[in-house]
Design an enzyme around this catalytic site. Structure first.
Site, short mmCIF file in Angstrom:
data_model
loop_
_atom_site.label_atom_id
_atom_site.label_comp_id
_atom_site.label_asym_id
_atom_site.label_seq_id
_atom_site.Cartn_x
_atom_site.Cartn_y
_atom_site.Cartn_z
CG ASP A 188 6.41 14.93 -6.69
OD1 ASP A 188 5.73 15.72 -7.45
OD2 ASP A 188 7.80 15.82 -6.51
CG ASP A 207 3.85 18.26 -4.28
OD1 ASP A 207 4.41 17.06 -4.77
OD2 ASP A 207 2.43 18.35 -4.81
CG ASP A 260 1.92 14.65 -9.13
OD1 ASP A 260 2.77 14.11 -10.78
OD2 ASP A 260 3.16 15.57 -9.30
CG ASP A 288 -9.82 2.07 -3.77
OD1 ASP A 288 -11.69 1.16 -3.90
OD2 ASP A 288 -8.61 1.39 -3.88
CG ASP A 319 -12.22 1.26 1.13
OD1 ASP A 319 -10.96 0.12 1.09
OD2 ASP A 319 -12.44 2.15 1.81
CD GLU A 375 -10.77 -3.28 2.26
OE1 GLU A 375 -9.74 -2.92 2.41
OE2 GLU A 375 -11.95 -1.86 2.08
CG HIS A 424 -4.16 0.27 -0.16
ND1 HIS A 424 -4.95 0.09 -0.51
CD2 HIS A 424 -4.64 1.22 0.99
CE1 HIS A 424 -6.14 -0.41 -0.17
NE2 HIS A 424 -5.86 0.79 0.89
CG ASP A 425 -5.21 -1.19 3.82
OD1 ASP A 425 -4.82 -0.12 4.08
OD2 ASP A 425 -6.48 -1.32 3.13
#
Length: 582
Positions: free
Chosen positions: A55, A59, A63, A132, A234, A288, A354-355
């Site tokens: 970051d 916030d 990013d 992605d 995806d 995917e 990430h899954d």
């Protein structure tokens, strides 16, 4: 401080380049046809979950400028490509996998100028960028869907799947993320139901509509024209639907892949996409999922199919269950996939994304005693197998699962809706929470651990997801200064892979499959042969070297010592060794 540790890391790399046994790459490459050599086969892909990487503005959300700040670090890893999770404009029902504008950047992440700067920075460092593309579904806040639901005769109506309410309830379809498990959502505006295989905020696009397909190809060309080097599609194996909506048998959701994946029309869509986009650019393409069986996977990626470059199959990564897994099954699954694609097609190799929960917590041992060595072992496996390796951010450090004890701590829509569904169905909630704590996707999404300062150096503000409490001991700065850390072992492995084509293109052969704790295999290309020995155990174990050839060089070792004779290797707990064979 940042410049100091980076220069130190570069020095480590330089020394390793000098001393590594990586001098025969040109000879090895002569052993294969030139047309079989592709950049995406030789790529080492590093997956960045942008929300959790760095970051820059305080916030609490990672990013693009944060990624830009850390590009020297990414380069120091030795990776050659970055797969970036979605950064498009999105209301964030599913952390960016619900896209409301495919040609703009999510405000939390930055601007298109930031994107251009980031991509240029990667390219200047010899790193390719894979985007992605989320086009099985869009967000319900996408303008297409807003138009589609506005009236039954709107030109965008057929961009999505609708079922008129006057026909009665639509045939049941299972939703992977919905709290009620029903993939049809009633919309009163036009008295109809729309289909969503995932959350209700993610309506499925109607790929049988050629206008939808052209919209998607135009989006992909927009990004390819900007300089993007590849696309990861995806959930695309679900894109084709039988729009007669036949009734599925009771309980089909337990094996929904058989009914959802690779339906009629999918290959025609991919061939059309290849002709419209992939054939026009030197881009990597991967979808995917790899379908229901080997035949499906081959039809996706065999060279003469003109569809995709590589398969991304889940059978391997789905092996670990709560309380462990069977090593024999791991050997069997990864071996059969390699053998199936030994001569045609190409595979992705991965243990996390990430899954998934964290790699070392699922496959290794995340206790203080064995975390580091088992993380090194897993990275040795990833980077010594045939196929394109995908390495998830933080796994180069050995980042572990976080420990949540309340559903209120979770951010993932799948966890939150899954909890409500379990509650509604009267499940054992104590057991549910125990399993969720182990397997939740939020485990793999906690902020990157950069240093021992506030919030692990991820953000000056409150992070969107808590930082793992072990960040004081497990972070980039600390590991960078330790030559024997998980991080520097990862760097050694990327050098080894890049300098030894045998680890990319060489034949794979499982050795002594019946050994209860050691996963052993050889990689062979021409006259070059390497033996990989991985002890998936807390116990010392022996391995007999009754093989063709004799070990001549220890190429890499996640311990400082190795007990080896002419015929026997004694492996310490989670020891990982690669031996060059004469």
């Amino acid at each position: 401080m940042g410049q100091t540790w980076f220069k130190y890391g570069v020095c480590i790399l330089a020394v390793l380049l000098v001393v590594s046994a990586c001098k025969d790459s040109s000879k090895q490459k002569e052993a294969m046809p030139a047309q079989d050599q592709k950049w995406w086969k030789e790529a080492i892909v590093y997956q960045i979950y942008p929300r959790s990487f760095k970051d820059s503005d305080g916030d609490g959300v990672g990013d693009l400028q944060g990624i830009i700040q850390k590009l020297d670090y990414v380069q120091s890893l030795g990776v050659t490509a970055v797969w970036l999770n979605p950064i498009y404009t999105s209301p964030n029902a599913d952390n960016g996998y619900d896209v409301s504008d495919y040609r703009n950047i999510m405000e939390e992440f930055g601007t298109m100028e930031d994107f251009d700067q980031m991509m240029d920075g990667m390219h200047q460092r010899g790193i390719k960028l894979v985007m992605d593309i989320v086009v099985n579904h869009s967000s319900n806040e996408h303008e297409w869907f807003k138009q589609s639901r506005s009236s039954r005769d709107n030109p965008y109506r057929d961009y999505y799947h609708w079922w008129p309410a006057e026909k009665g309830n639509p045939p049941y379809r299972y939703s992977l993320f919905d709290a009620k498990g029903d993939a049809w959502q009633y919309d009163s505006l036009t008295n109809a139901y729309y289909l969503h295989y995932f959350a209700k905020q993610q309506p499925d696009l109607n790929w049988s509509n050629p206008k939808v397909r052209q919209e998607v190809y135009d989006i992909m060309k927009f990004w390819a024209d900007k300089g993007v080097d590849g696309f990861r599609l995806d959930a695309f194996q679900f894109a084709a639907k039988d729009t007669t909506y036949p009734k599925f048998p009771d309980g089909f959701e337990k094996d929904f892949i058989q009914y959802y994946a690779m339906q009629d029309g999918l290959h025609e869509y991919l061939k059309e996409m290849n002709q419209a986009v992939f054939s026009k650019y030197d881009v990597m393409s991967v979808s995917e999922g790899a379908g229901r069986n080997f035949e499906d996977a081959h039809e996706l990626v065999d060279q003469d199919r003109n569809e995709l470059n590589m398969a991304y199959a889940f059978e391997g990564v789905d092996i670990p269950k709560y309380k462990g897994y069977d090593l024999a099954t791991m050997k069997e699954v990864f071996t059969k996939w390699d053998q199936e694609f030994a001569h045609d097609g190409w595979l992705s190799i991965f243990l996390a994304n990430h899954d998934q929960a964290r790699m070392v917590s699922r496959w290794g041992n995340d206790s203080e005693a064995y975390r580091d060595v088992s993380a090194k072992l897993l990275n040795t496996f990833l980077l010594s197998m045939r196929g394109t390796p995908y390495c998830y951010y933080g796994d180069e450090l050995g980042m572990t699962n976080i420990d949540f004890d309340s559903i209120s701590q979770y951010q993932d829509i799948a966890a939150i809706n899954g909890y409500q569904k379990a509650l509604d169905e009267g499940e054992d909630m104590e057991l549910f929470m125990e399993l969720l704590n182990f397997s939740s996707r939020d485990n793999g999404r906690t902020p990157m651990q950069w240093d021992a300062t506030k919030n692990a150096g991820f953000s000056e503000g409150d992070p969107w997801l808590p930082v793992n409490e072990n960040y004081m001991e497990l972070n980039v700065e600390k590991e960078n200064s330790n030559e024997n850390s998980v991080l520097n072992h990862f760097r050694k492995m990327t050098i080894l892979r890049k300098e030894n084509p045998v680890l990319v293109y060489g034949d794979y052969q499982l050795v002594v499959p019946e050994h209860p704790t050691v996963y052993a295999y050889t990689r062979t290309l021409g006259d070059e042969k390497m033996l990989v020995l991985l002890n998936f155990s807390e116990e010392d174990t022996t391995f007999d070297l009754n093989l063709d050839g004799n070990p001549s060089t220890v190429v890499i070792n996640n311990y400082t010592d190795l007990d080896i004779t002419d015929k026997t290797v004694r492996l310490l707990p989670y020891q990982a060794v690669i031996l060059k064979m004469d």
